[in-house]
Write an enzyme that holds these catalytic residues in place. Structure first.
Site, PDB file in Angstrom:
ATOM      1  N   CYS A   7      -3.597 -12.786  -4.053  1.00 18.75           N
ATOM      2  CA  CYS A   7      -2.420 -11.909  -3.920  1.00 18.75           C
ATOM      3  C   CYS A   7      -1.133 -12.564  -4.403  1.00 18.75           C
ATOM      4  O   CYS A   7      -0.206 -11.883  -4.831  1.00 18.75           O
ATOM      5  CB  CYS A   7      -2.251 -11.472  -2.475  1.00 18.75           C
ATOM      6  SG  CYS A   7      -3.692 -10.600  -1.884  1.00 18.75           S
ATOM      7  N   HIS A  27       4.725  -8.197  -2.453  1.00 16.14           N
ATOM      8  CA  HIS A  27       3.323  -7.901  -2.747  1.00 16.14           C
ATOM      9  C   HIS A  27       2.897  -6.726  -1.887  1.00 16.14           C
ATOM     10  O   HIS A  27       3.206  -6.678  -0.692  1.00 16.14           O
ATOM     11  CB  HIS A  27       2.465  -9.141  -2.456  1.00 16.14           C
ATOM     12  CG  HIS A  27       1.019  -8.835  -2.308  1.00 16.14           C
ATOM     13  ND1 HIS A  27       0.309  -8.128  -3.250  1.00 16.14           N
ATOM     14  CD2 HIS A  27       0.139  -9.105  -1.298  1.00 16.14           C
ATOM     15  CE1 HIS A  27      -0.941  -7.990  -2.843  1.00 16.14           C
ATOM     16  NE2 HIS A  27      -1.070  -8.575  -1.658  1.00 16.14           N
ATOM     17  N   ASN A  62      -3.687  -1.926  -2.544  1.00 16.08           N
ATOM     18  CA  ASN A  62      -3.383  -3.332  -2.785  1.00 16.08           C
ATOM     19  C   ASN A  62      -4.115  -3.769  -4.054  1.00 16.08           C
ATOM     20  O   ASN A  62      -5.341  -3.818  -4.071  1.00 16.08           O
ATOM     21  CB  ASN A  62      -3.842  -4.139  -1.560  1.00 16.08           C
ATOM     22  CG  ASN A  62      -3.612  -5.639  -1.704  1.00 16.08           C
ATOM     23  OD1 ASN A  62      -3.328  -6.135  -2.786  1.00 16.08           O
ATOM     24  ND2 ASN A  62      -3.752  -6.357  -0.599  1.00 16.08           N
TER      25      ASN A  62
HETATM   26  O1  UT7 Z   1      -3.227  -8.773   0.296  1.00 19.72           O
HETATM   27  C1  UT7 Z   1      -3.665  -9.888   1.017  1.00 19.72           C
HETATM   28  C2  UT7 Z   1      -3.087  -9.930   2.338  1.00 19.72           C
HETATM   29  N1  UT7 Z   1      -3.648  -8.896   3.153  1.00 19.72           N
HETATM   30  C3  UT7 Z   1      -2.991  -8.450   4.181  1.00 19.72           C
HETATM   31  O2  UT7 Z   1      -1.865  -8.857   4.391  1.00 19.72           O
HETATM   32  C4  UT7 Z   1      -3.663  -7.454   5.093  1.00 19.72           C
HETATM   33  C5  UT7 Z   1      -3.310  -7.753   6.510  1.00 19.72           C
HETATM   34  N2  UT7 Z   1      -4.042  -6.936   7.491  1.00 19.72           N
HETATM   35  C6  UT7 Z   1      -3.908  -5.591   7.588  1.00 19.72           C
HETATM   36  O3  UT7 Z   1      -3.226  -4.981   6.776  1.00 19.72           O
HETATM   37  C7  UT7 Z   1      -4.553  -4.882   8.745  1.00 19.72           C
HETATM   38  O4  UT7 Z   1      -5.103  -5.836   9.616  1.00 19.72           O
HETATM   39  C8  UT7 Z   1      -5.677  -3.869   8.324  1.00 19.72           C
HETATM   40  C9  UT7 Z   1      -5.037  -2.684   7.653  1.00 19.72           C
HETATM   41  C10 UT7 Z   1      -6.664  -4.540   7.408  1.00 19.72           C
HETATM   42  C11 UT7 Z   1      -6.422  -3.356   9.552  1.00 19.72           C
HETATM   43  O5  UT7 Z   1      -5.527  -2.770  10.456  1.00 19.72           O
HETATM   44  P1  UT7 Z   1      -5.577  -3.170  12.006  1.00 19.72           P
HETATM   45  O6  UT7 Z   1      -4.533  -2.398  12.653  1.00 19.72           O
HETATM   46  O7  UT7 Z   1      -5.464  -4.676  12.060  1.00 19.72           O
HETATM   47  O8  UT7 Z   1      -6.993  -2.651  12.459  1.00 19.72           O
HETATM   48  P2  UT7 Z   1      -8.268  -3.453  13.017  1.00 19.72           P
HETATM   49  O9  UT7 Z   1      -8.939  -4.228  11.932  1.00 19.72           O
HETATM   50  O10 UT7 Z   1      -7.866  -4.196  14.246  1.00 19.72           O
HETATM   51  O11 UT7 Z   1      -9.225  -2.283  13.440  1.00 19.72           O
HETATM   52  C12 UT7 Z   1      -8.857  -1.346  14.461  1.00 19.72           C
HETATM   53  C13 UT7 Z   1      -9.968  -0.325  14.589  1.00 19.72           C
HETATM   54  C14 UT7 Z   1     -11.354  -0.925  14.744  1.00 19.72           C
HETATM   55  O12 UT7 Z   1     -12.097  -0.099  15.618  1.00 19.72           O
HETATM   56  P3  UT7 Z   1     -12.273  -0.499  17.180  1.00 19.72           P
HETATM   57  O13 UT7 Z   1     -12.957  -1.823  17.160  1.00 19.72           O
HETATM   58  O14 UT7 Z   1     -10.890  -0.561  17.734  1.00 19.72           O
HETATM   59  O15 UT7 Z   1     -13.108   0.622  17.710  1.00 19.72           O
HETATM   60  C15 UT7 Z   1     -11.949  -0.821  13.371  1.00 19.72           C
HETATM   61  O16 UT7 Z   1     -13.355  -0.738  13.375  1.00 19.72           O
HETATM   62  O17 UT7 Z   1     -10.016   0.479  13.408  1.00 19.72           O
HETATM   63  C16 UT7 Z   1     -11.362   0.477  12.895  1.00 19.72           C
HETATM   64  N3  UT7 Z   1     -11.286   0.564  11.443  1.00 19.72           N
HETATM   65  C17 UT7 Z   1     -11.240   1.728  10.768  1.00 19.72           C
HETATM   66  N4  UT7 Z   1     -11.257   3.008  11.188  1.00 19.72           N
HETATM   67  C18 UT7 Z   1     -11.167   3.959  10.241  1.00 19.72           C
HETATM   68  C19 UT7 Z   1     -11.237  -0.462  10.543  1.00 19.72           C
HETATM   69  N5  UT7 Z   1     -11.152   0.040   9.292  1.00 19.72           N
HETATM   70  C20 UT7 Z   1     -11.144   1.392   9.408  1.00 19.72           C
HETATM   71  C21 UT7 Z   1     -11.072   2.438   8.488  1.00 19.72           C
HETATM   72  N6  UT7 Z   1     -11.087   3.710   8.937  1.00 19.72           N
HETATM   73  N7  UT7 Z   1     -10.961   2.209   7.163  1.00 19.72           N
END
Ligand code: UT7
Length: 335
Positions: A115, A262, A292
């Protein structure tokens, strides 16, 4: 010592638009979840029949940037190509661009900093220009993520985020004092390498071993991201890189005319905007349209912002990125 100035910008994204609802074909997800957590509404994914690849898209963006610089391919002295998704394991994509654009036997260097790849690539090019070694350098960021994502519910936390595209800039020698790239600032913290990584296939895990194991639970050949951990670090490191760049040039946050972060997550960009108390017209985001695009994201956003007339002569433009490695950095530009 010389300065380097951006003299040409270009970008290219595939035609194929994939909306959040289209992803439901492959996985359990929702437009609401994706928009709320990331800001993304749609992304571009290469149609495999189109002929687009990482290098092909990079070449398309490069042609535009070179033409806008008022140069021809023969005026380019060096290529720096940033990607995490090259067409081939080796050689790198820079030589493909050199061939596709029918350039002479100039040097081509690949940067693998994910990134923050474009930030690193700009910094490398800047050093070559400052020392007088080269006059015009083509700097490219391009990614084909769609071919390597796990498009299923298991991989949804990663696969909904990433999109394909490419951007390119021509950096040229300038003798105008106080203009162009003022400074660049690069950092890494390898202890977190595995928090956002694609481990296999690699020299630690060659393809025959993966085939032999034939393990349906093996996800080592898909990108892995510890989302919340990465998010937390991104917020801190983005801010540090911007502050470092401002301080190095004795500037204040009020001096920023345009911040191009980014495009990792709209929530990250909004956090940074708030922290630096920047008005909406001073931050450019396009993650809503493209997702992204990793090493391509900063240069696509910079090009779009410039095309829309949002960057004017003498503006202070700040580029900043954070990602896998972890690697992060900033580039401070007086336009
Ligand atoms: O470019 C390089 C740098 N990258 C970044 O800076 C990315 C940084 N991280 C993020 O942007 C976020 O952590 C994400 C967008 C990747 C994820 O968001 P989050 O709010 O951290 O969600 P999470 O991973 O904690 O997941 C929350 C819930 C989970 O379900 P449970 O365990 O709470 O039942 C996941 O299984 O959301 C679920 N989930 C989804 N649900 C629907 C994960 N992905 C999805 C999805 N659709 N695509």
């Amino acid at each position: 010592m010389y300065n380097s100035k951006i003299t040409g910008l270009g970008y290219y994204v595939p035609d194929n638009v994939v909306k959040n609802d289209d992803l439901k074909e492959f996985m359990e997800t929702s437009d609401e979840w994706i928009q709320e957590r990331t800001g993304i509404k749609e992304r571009r994914w290469i149609d495999p029949k189109s002929g687009d690849t990482t290098a092909v898209m990079g070449a398309k963006a490069s042609r535009i940037a070179i033409e806008r610089a008022g140069l021809t391919k023969d005026d380019i002295d060096f290529i720096v190509f940033a990607t995490l998704s090259p067409d081939m394991y080796f050689p790198g994509g820079g030589v493909q661009i050199q061939e596709m654009l029918e350039m002479p036997t100039i040097g081509a260097l690949d940067v693998r900093n994910q990134c923050s790849g474009f930030i690193y690539a700009m910094s490398v090019a800047d050093q070559f220009i400052k020392t007088g070694m080269y006059k015009n350098i083509l700097v490219i960021g391009a990614e084909n993520h769609s071919g390597g994502l796990e498009k299923s519910t298991r991989g949804r936390n990663v696969s909904v985020i990433f999109g394909d595209g490419a951007g390119a800039a021509v950096l040229s020698r300038s003798e105008e004092a106080g203009k162009g790239i003022l400074s660049s600032h690069l950092h890494s913290e390898g202890k977190h390498a595995k928090e956002l990584a694609l481990i296999g296939p690699s020299t630690k895990r060659w393809v025959p071993e993966i085939i032999e194991a034939n393990d349906p639970d093996d996800v080592s050949y898909y990108p892995y991201m510890n989302g919340q951990f990465v998010f937390k670090h991104a917020i801190g490191r983005f801010s540090e890189a911007i502050v470092e760049g401002l301080e190095a040039n004795k500037l204040q946050k009020e001096d920023i005319d345009m911040l191009i972060p980014h495009q990792a997550n709209l929530r990250i960009a909004q956090f940074i905007q708030k922290k630096f108390q920047l008005s909406d017209d001073k931050v450019y985001n396009n993650i809503m349209k493209y997702g992204n695009t990793t090493a391509a994201s900063v240069i696509i956003a910079l090009t779009e912002a410039w095309e829309k007339g949002k960057i004017k002569d003498n503006d202070l433009v700040v580029l900043a990125a954070f990602g896998s490695g972890f690697t992060w950095g900033s580039v401070i530009i007086r336009w």
